[in-house]
Design an enzyme around this catalytic site. Structure first.
Site, PDB file in Angstrom:
ATOM      1  N   HIS A  29       0.844  -1.197   0.000  1.00 45.81           N
ATOM      2  CA  HIS A  29       0.000   0.000   0.000  1.00 45.81           C
ATOM      3  C   HIS A  29       0.886   1.256   0.000  1.00 45.81           C
ATOM      4  CE1 HIS A  29      -2.891   2.999   1.269  1.00 45.81           C
ATOM      5  NE2 HIS A  29      -3.841   2.155   0.900  1.00 45.81           N
ATOM      6  N   GLU A  42      -3.965   2.045  -7.085  1.00 44.46           N
ATOM      7  CA  GLU A  42      -4.259   3.046  -6.054  1.00 44.46           C
ATOM      8  C   GLU A  42      -3.479   4.321  -6.327  1.00 44.46           C
ATOM      9  OE1 GLU A  42      -6.256   1.602  -2.315  1.00 44.46           O
ATOM     10  OE2 GLU A  42      -4.170   2.074  -1.965  1.00 44.46           O
ATOM     11  N   SER A  92     -10.734   6.846  -2.603  1.00 45.57           N
ATOM     12  CA  SER A  92     -11.992   7.599  -2.459  1.00 45.57           C
ATOM     13  C   SER A  92     -13.197   6.878  -3.055  1.00 45.57           C
ATOM     14  CB  SER A  92     -11.862   8.998  -3.072  1.00 45.57           C
ATOM     15  OG  SER A  92     -10.893   9.750  -2.387  1.00 45.57           O
TER      16      SER A  92
HETATM   17  P1  PGA Z   1      -9.759   5.680   0.735  1.00 44.10           P
HETATM   18  O1  PGA Z   1      -8.534   4.673   0.924  1.00 44.10           O
HETATM   19  O2  PGA Z   1     -10.915   4.853   0.257  1.00 44.10           O
HETATM   20  O3  PGA Z   1      -9.980   6.277   2.104  1.00 44.10           O
HETATM   21  O4  PGA Z   1      -9.337   6.676  -0.271  1.00 44.10           O
HETATM   22  C1  PGA Z   1      -8.266   3.700  -0.009  1.00 44.10           C
HETATM   23  C2  PGA Z   1      -7.028   2.966   0.413  1.00 44.10           C
HETATM   24  O5  PGA Z   1      -6.010   3.607   0.633  1.00 44.10           O
HETATM   25  O6  PGA Z   1      -7.031   1.743   0.579  1.00 44.10           O
END
Ligand code: PGA
Length: 204
Positions: free
Chosen positions: A79, A129, A166
């Site tokens: 991540h 991501e 998001s």
């Molecule tokens: P978010 O996070 O949905 O709060 O943007 C996604 C993630 O980082 O896994």
């Protein structure tokens, strides 16, 4: 195939009582729930947010064997927050992927740029991501749909790519139906049981 919905609770919630309440409200909906390590045993959750590549003299780390023993099936790896705050490199992430696979667990490999995953088996579960789209607990700023769709098309030979950043009940369907992703990694919106269930309902 049904879209894969992954809840990434990050470092939330702050008490086991809250974690239990949230888990009870969303379990049995077919999602993968990834709480912090300290809650895994009590919740018997099926996902984890990370793991180390070995067992033994590694202070503070959690091994793939430990996760397997608790009944975990999926492990988020690489991540962007781990790259940013914990100094994880692609080399470290690759070691983790190998260790997780060796234990029979399924890695969910996060990436932002294609270079990060180019040498990996295309058969893994990936998650696109874009770091600028991650909510950081604040307002939602999803990645533009057209750009996300382009990324998915670029990865046409990868059978399983999720979108993260998001994601919520308003945009979930677009990333699956219009952009062509096979599921979602949900951060902030997974901490609100009602909203998370709504996401599942809209796409599953
Ligand atoms: P978010 O996070 O949905 O709060 O943007 C996604 C993630 O980082 O896994």
């Amino acid at each position: 195939m049904k879209p894969l919905i992954v809840a990434n609770w990050k470092s939330n919630p702050q008490t086991l009582a809250e974690a239990k309440a949230l888990f009870d409200a969303v379990e049995n909906r077919g999602a993968i729930i990834c709480p912090p390590f300290v809650y895994l045993s009590a919740l018997k959750a099926n996902g984890a947010q990370d793991c180390f590549w070995s067992s033994g003299a590694y202070t503070g780390e959690v091994s793939p064997e430990m996760l397997k023993d608790l009944g975990v099936e999926y492990v988020i790896l690489g991540h962007s927050e781990r790259r940013k705050y914990s100094g994880e490199t692609s080399e470290m992430i690759n070691k983790k992927i190998k260790a997780v696979l060796a234990e029979g667990l399924k890695p969910i490999v996060c990436f932002e740029k294609i270079q990060e995953i180019r040498k990996l088996s295309k058969e893994l579960i990936f998650c696109f991501e874009p770091s600028s789209a991650i909510s950081r607990g604040g307002a939602y700023k999803p990645h533009p749909l057209e750009k996300a769709k382009k990324m998915r098309q670029t990865l046409a030979f990868f059978p399983f790519v999720l979108y993260g950043g998001s994601a919520n009940s308003q945009n979930a369907r677009d990333y699956i139906i219009k952009a062509g992703f096979q599921g979602l990694l949900v951060g902030k919106a997974s901490l609100d049981a009602k909203e998370f269930i709504e996401i599942i309902k809209t796409i599953c």
